[in-house]
Design a protein around this motif. Structure first.
Motif, PDB file in Angstrom:
ATOM      1  N   ARG A   6     -13.896   6.550  -5.078  1.00  0.00           N
ATOM      2  CA  ARG A   6     -13.080   7.663  -5.560  1.00  0.00           C
ATOM      3  C   ARG A   6     -13.901   8.482  -6.551  1.00  0.00           C
ATOM      4  O   ARG A   6     -14.459   7.957  -7.516  1.00  0.00           O
ATOM      5  CB  ARG A   6     -11.827   7.136  -6.233  1.00  0.00           C
ATOM      6  CG  ARG A   6     -10.884   8.225  -6.634  1.00  0.00           C
ATOM      7  CD  ARG A   6      -9.585   7.669  -7.133  1.00  0.00           C
ATOM      8  NE  ARG A   6      -8.735   8.768  -7.535  1.00  0.00           N
ATOM      9  CZ  ARG A   6      -7.762   8.652  -8.403  1.00  0.00           C
ATOM     10  NH1 ARG A   6      -7.481   7.483  -8.919  1.00  0.00           N
ATOM     11  NH2 ARG A   6      -7.038   9.697  -8.725  1.00  0.00           N
ATOM     12  N   LYS A   7     -13.987   9.768  -6.285  1.00  0.00           N
ATOM     13  CA  LYS A   7     -14.738  10.666  -7.156  1.00  0.00           C
ATOM     14  C   LYS A   7     -13.880  11.039  -8.364  1.00  0.00           C
ATOM     15  O   LYS A   7     -12.655  10.948  -8.323  1.00  0.00           O
ATOM     16  CB  LYS A   7     -15.138  11.924  -6.393  1.00  0.00           C
ATOM     17  CG  LYS A   7     -16.049  11.621  -5.214  1.00  0.00           C
ATOM     18  CD  LYS A   7     -16.359  12.866  -4.430  1.00  0.00           C
ATOM     19  CE  LYS A   7     -17.223  12.534  -3.241  1.00  0.00           C
ATOM     20  NZ  LYS A   7     -17.456  13.698  -2.391  1.00  0.00           N
ATOM     21  N   ASP A  13      -4.316  12.148  -2.279  1.00  0.00           N
ATOM     22  CA  ASP A  13      -4.183  12.847  -1.003  1.00  0.00           C
ATOM     23  C   ASP A  13      -5.545  13.219  -0.428  1.00  0.00           C
ATOM     24  O   ASP A  13      -5.794  13.053   0.766  1.00  0.00           O
ATOM     25  CB  ASP A  13      -3.338  14.115  -1.172  1.00  0.00           C
ATOM     26  CG  ASP A  13      -1.900  13.808  -1.518  1.00  0.00           C
ATOM     27  OD1 ASP A  13      -1.413  12.746  -1.082  1.00  0.00           O
ATOM     28  OD2 ASP A  13      -1.270  14.626  -2.218  1.00  0.00           O
ATOM     29  N   ARG A  14      -6.429  13.703  -1.280  1.00  0.00           N
ATOM     30  CA  ARG A  14      -7.771  14.086  -0.838  1.00  0.00           C
ATOM     31  C   ARG A  14      -8.562  12.849  -0.381  1.00  0.00           C
ATOM     32  O   ARG A  14      -9.274  12.887   0.619  1.00  0.00           O
ATOM     33  CB  ARG A  14      -8.501  14.801  -1.979  1.00  0.00           C
ATOM     34  CG  ARG A  14      -9.848  15.312  -1.597  1.00  0.00           C
ATOM     35  CD  ARG A  14      -9.727  16.527  -0.690  1.00  0.00           C
ATOM     36  NE  ARG A  14     -11.049  16.934  -0.306  1.00  0.00           N
ATOM     37  CZ  ARG A  14     -11.348  17.510   0.827  1.00  0.00           C
ATOM     38  NH1 ARG A  14     -10.397  17.783   1.678  1.00  0.00           N
ATOM     39  NH2 ARG A  14     -12.567  17.838   1.107  1.00  0.00           N
ATOM     40  N   LEU A  15      -8.417  11.761  -1.118  1.00  0.00           N
ATOM     41  CA  LEU A  15      -9.097  10.524  -0.762  1.00  0.00           C
ATOM     42  C   LEU A  15      -8.590  10.005   0.585  1.00  0.00           C
ATOM     43  O   LEU A  15      -9.375   9.564   1.430  1.00  0.00           O
ATOM     44  CB  LEU A  15      -8.888   9.475  -1.846  1.00  0.00           C
ATOM     45  CG  LEU A  15      -9.589   8.149  -1.655  1.00  0.00           C
ATOM     46  CD1 LEU A  15     -11.088   8.322  -1.723  1.00  0.00           C
ATOM     47  CD2 LEU A  15      -9.140   7.171  -2.728  1.00  0.00           C
ATOM     48  N   LYS A  20      -9.235   9.140   6.488  1.00  0.00           N
ATOM     49  CA  LYS A  20      -8.814   9.387   7.869  1.00  0.00           C
ATOM     50  C   LYS A  20      -9.931  10.041   8.680  1.00  0.00           C
ATOM     51  O   LYS A  20     -10.154   9.698   9.842  1.00  0.00           O
ATOM     52  CB  LYS A  20      -7.564  10.262   7.889  1.00  0.00           C
ATOM     53  CG  LYS A  20      -6.315   9.536   7.452  1.00  0.00           C
ATOM     54  CD  LYS A  20      -5.122  10.463   7.490  1.00  0.00           C
ATOM     55  CE  LYS A  20      -3.867   9.751   7.052  1.00  0.00           C
ATOM     56  NZ  LYS A  20      -2.700  10.635   7.075  1.00  0.00           N
ATOM     57  N   ARG A  21     -10.648  10.971   8.072  1.00  0.00           N
ATOM     58  CA  ARG A  21     -11.738  11.642   8.763  1.00  0.00           C
ATOM     59  C   ARG A  21     -12.852  10.649   9.112  1.00  0.00           C
ATOM     60  O   ARG A  21     -13.364  10.620  10.223  1.00  0.00           O
ATOM     61  CB  ARG A  21     -12.310  12.766   7.902  1.00  0.00           C
ATOM     62  CG  ARG A  21     -13.338  13.605   8.622  1.00  0.00           C
ATOM     63  CD  ARG A  21     -13.911  14.732   7.778  1.00  0.00           C
ATOM     64  NE  ARG A  21     -12.982  15.311   6.842  1.00  0.00           N
ATOM     65  CZ  ARG A  21     -13.195  15.393   5.518  1.00  0.00           C
ATOM     66  NH1 ARG A  21     -14.295  14.917   4.989  1.00  0.00           N
ATOM     67  NH2 ARG A  21     -12.312  15.959   4.728  1.00  0.00           N
TER      68      ARG A  21
END
Length: 63
Positions: A6-7, A13-15, A20-21
């Motif tokens: 995690r940045k 949500d972004r993580l 998923k990608r």
């Protein structure tokens, strides 16, 4: 298993979107590798059984 770091300041949500990608890309690579050659269904089934036996033995010995 996919591991994502995690940045700083990154939302959940972004993580999740990144996860998923990455998961989708892994599945595409698996299908491409599998499609390179043909293996008979009986051979595939035998490999599945051997893999299942290996996993069961692995977990049985760890107890």
């Amino acid at each position: 298993m996919l591991i994502l770091d995690r940045k700083d300041g990154e939302t959940i949500d972004r993580l999740l979107k990144r996860y998923k990608r990455k998961h989708r890309e892994v599945q595409i690579n698996k299908r491409l590798r599998k499609g390179k050659f043909f293996s008979k269904p009986s051979v595939e089934r035998r490999e599945e059984v051997l893999k299942a036996k290996y996993i069961q033995e692995k977990y049985r010995t760890e107890d």
